[in-house]
Design an enzyme around this catalytic site. Structure first.
Site, mmCIF file in Angstrom:
data_model
loop_
_atom_site.group_PDB
_atom_site.id
_atom_site.type_symbol
_atom_site.label_atom_id
_atom_site.label_comp_id
_atom_site.label_asym_id
_atom_site.label_seq_id
_atom_site.Cartn_x
_atom_site.Cartn_y
_atom_site.Cartn_z
ATOM 1 N N VAL A 117 -4.046 5.554 -3.173
ATOM 2 C CA VAL A 117 -2.718 4.978 -3.353
ATOM 3 C C VAL A 117 -2.014 5.763 -4.437
ATOM 4 C CG1 VAL A 117 -3.225 2.607 -2.622
ATOM 5 C CG2 VAL A 117 -3.531 3.238 -5.006
ATOM 6 N N SER A 118 -0.703 5.901 -4.278
ATOM 7 C CA SER A 118 0.100 6.421 -5.384
ATOM 8 C C SER A 118 0.754 5.212 -6.018
ATOM 9 C CB SER A 118 1.120 7.442 -4.887
ATOM 10 O OG SER A 118 1.996 6.871 -3.962
ATOM 11 N N THR A 119 1.228 5.346 -7.225
ATOM 12 C CA THR A 119 1.685 4.174 -7.973
ATOM 13 C C THR A 119 2.750 3.365 -7.242
ATOM 14 O OG1 THR A 119 3.102 5.686 -9.206
ATOM 15 C CG2 THR A 119 1.072 4.988 -10.261
#
Length: 135
Positions: free
Chosen positions: A14-16
């Site tokens: 996941v990216s932020t």
């Protein structure tokens, strides 16, 4: 009869900005992919997690790089991800990855995108990656 060895590395990322979107949390991805591996009778070698990291390139993701090293060492022969965009968002990187997978007799399975390079469609997928990939 010698049954094919099916040892999977589960890759979750996941990216932020994506952490808040439903269905993409690390926990949800891991749960769904564990169930998929159980269903397909894959032995899980390791879960590789990259949290808060973009998929814009493959080089700056420590867990992804460790997974590739384990593939090269023959520890895994399946990479299982939730969606193709968890693995990469770059057609160029995908082409490089497909080449590495072929070199090491490893397959990519992306649950939600119906990507399975171990199937008869592997060559078609590899040749038509530009037309089937969205960025």
């Amino acid at each position: 009869m010698n049954e094919e060895r099916k040892v999977a590395g589960i890759y979750i990322r996941v990216s932020t900005e994506e952490q808040v979107r439903e269905g993409f949390s690390l926990g949800e991805q891991e749960e769904k992919l564990n169930a998929l591996c159980k269903y397909k009778d894959y032995k899980i070698y390791k879960v590789y997690k990259d949290a808060g990291i973009s998929a814009k390139d493959m080089a700056n993701r420590p867990a992804f790089q460790q997974m590739l090293e384990d593939m090269k060492a023959g520890k895994i022969n399946y990479i299982v991800a939730y969606k193709l965009d968890r693995v990469t968002r770059s057609v160029r990187d995908l082409e490089v990855l497909i080449s590495e997978l072929e070199k090491h007799n490893c397959y990519l399975i992306c649950d939600r995108d119906d990507v399975n390079t171990s199937s008869a469609n592997r060559k078609i997928f590899c040749k038509n990656v530009d037309s089937s990939f969205t960025t």
